[in-house]
Design an enzyme around this catalytic site. Structure first.
Site, PDB file in Angstrom:
ATOM      1  N   ASP A 197       1.713   5.137  -0.053  1.00 24.31           N
ATOM      2  CA  ASP A 197       1.019   6.270   0.544  1.00 24.31           C
ATOM      3  C   ASP A 197       0.615   7.298  -0.499  1.00 24.31           C
ATOM      4  OD1 ASP A 197       1.271   5.251   3.116  1.00 24.31           O
ATOM      5  OD2 ASP A 197       3.157   6.310   3.507  1.00 24.31           O
ATOM      6  N   ARG A 241       0.842  -1.191   0.000  1.00 23.34           N
ATOM      7  CA  ARG A 241       0.000   0.000   0.000  1.00 23.34           C
ATOM      8  C   ARG A 241       0.878   1.242   0.000  1.00 23.34           C
ATOM      9  NH1 ARG A 241      -4.059  -1.834   4.949  1.00 23.34           N
ATOM     10  NH2 ARG A 241      -4.999  -3.642   3.912  1.00 23.34           N
ATOM     11  N   ARG A 266      10.656   6.622   3.988  1.00 20.50           N
ATOM     12  CA  ARG A 266      10.710   8.086   4.033  1.00 20.50           C
ATOM     13  C   ARG A 266      11.321   8.585   5.340  1.00 20.50           C
ATOM     14  NH1 ARG A 266       6.117  11.141   3.615  1.00 20.50           N
ATOM     15  NH2 ARG A 266       4.603   9.504   4.084  1.00 20.50           N
TER      16      ARG A 266
END
Length: 245
Positions: free
Chosen positions: A52, A50, A198
């Site tokens: 973002d 998934r 990230r």
């Protein structure tokens, strides 16, 4: 019922992420609408992960079961026709055994994070990279990144809303390379925590700016505390580039 593996490219900018949301545009939602338009039946499309909101992909993988049998190239072309004008492309389709699962069969996921290290504004790549105006020491970033390789508790680099049962992950690769103004972070692992990539990239940028040393990065990892993380890099520089099976 045939099962199809899809390899997908997309610009994540206009989407709330991969996952289907009832009131927001998502990559999964656009793909499921294209499948329904192609075969006339509502069908769930399962992704390998998934991504973002704002995160891109050049090699996302998904699978779906379709009642009607299609020649793979015909299915690819039909889905692409119904996906327009969404910035999503089905690069390839192939039939796979019904034991294949895009998420659970994956052995390794590869991500790339792109930084443009210059003071000038972005004329062509806005929304595709993170512009960092301060000069980055990419060699220091790469050396520090090696402190994160291996199996660790990555709580520090985990989003507070992450739903993974365990914070332990094994990081196989985290390389930082420079080519002119382009600084690229390459990473691979079987799986990641929510926002892990990230979070690691943002902390490495602090190293590159001289705000942190490699020891500071290692100490942040050892703290196992989200508050010890550096800045979280913005989503627009991140790309899911390949999934291995």
């Amino acid at each position: 019922m045939p099962r199809y593996k899809l390899t997908i490219e997309y610009d994540g900018t206009p989407f709330c992420g991969w996952q289907l949301q009832p009131t927001l545009p998502s990559v999964q939602g656009a793909l499921e609408a294209a499948v329904r338009a192609t075969c006339g039946v509502a069908t769930r499309v399962h992704g390998s992960g998934r991504t973002d909101a704002g995160v891109h992909a050049t090699g996302q993988v998904a699978h779906c079961d379709i009642e009607k049998e299609f020649r793979p190239d015909k299915l690819r072309d039909a889905l692409n026709a119904h996906l327009r004008p969404n910035p999503i492309a089905v690069l390839g389709a192939e039939t796979v055994p019904d034991t294949f699962e895009a998420r659970f069969s994956a052995r390794k996921r590869h991500y790339r994070y792109r930084i443009v290290n210059r003071r000038s504004n972005l004329a062509l790549e806005a929304g595709r990279v993170w512009r960092v105006p301060q000069r980055l020491d990419s060699e220091a970033m790469h050396a520090a990144a090696q402190r994160l390789i291996g199996k660790h508790d990555f709580t520090t680099f985990r989003d507070t809303e992450c739903q993974a049962k365990s914070p332990e992950k094994t990081l196989d690769q985290l390389d930082v390379v420079r080519d002119g103004d382009a600084v690229t972070i390459l990473t691979s692992a079987r799986s990641y925590l929510h926002s892990q990539v990230r979070s690691m990239v943002g902390s490495l940028v602090w190293v590159g700016q001289g705000r942190w040393t490699a020891d500071d990065l290692a100490a942040a990892l050892a703290a196992r505390n989200r508050a010890a993380c550096g800045v979280v890099a913005p989503p627009e520089g991140l790309y899911l580039v390949r999934v291995d099976y």
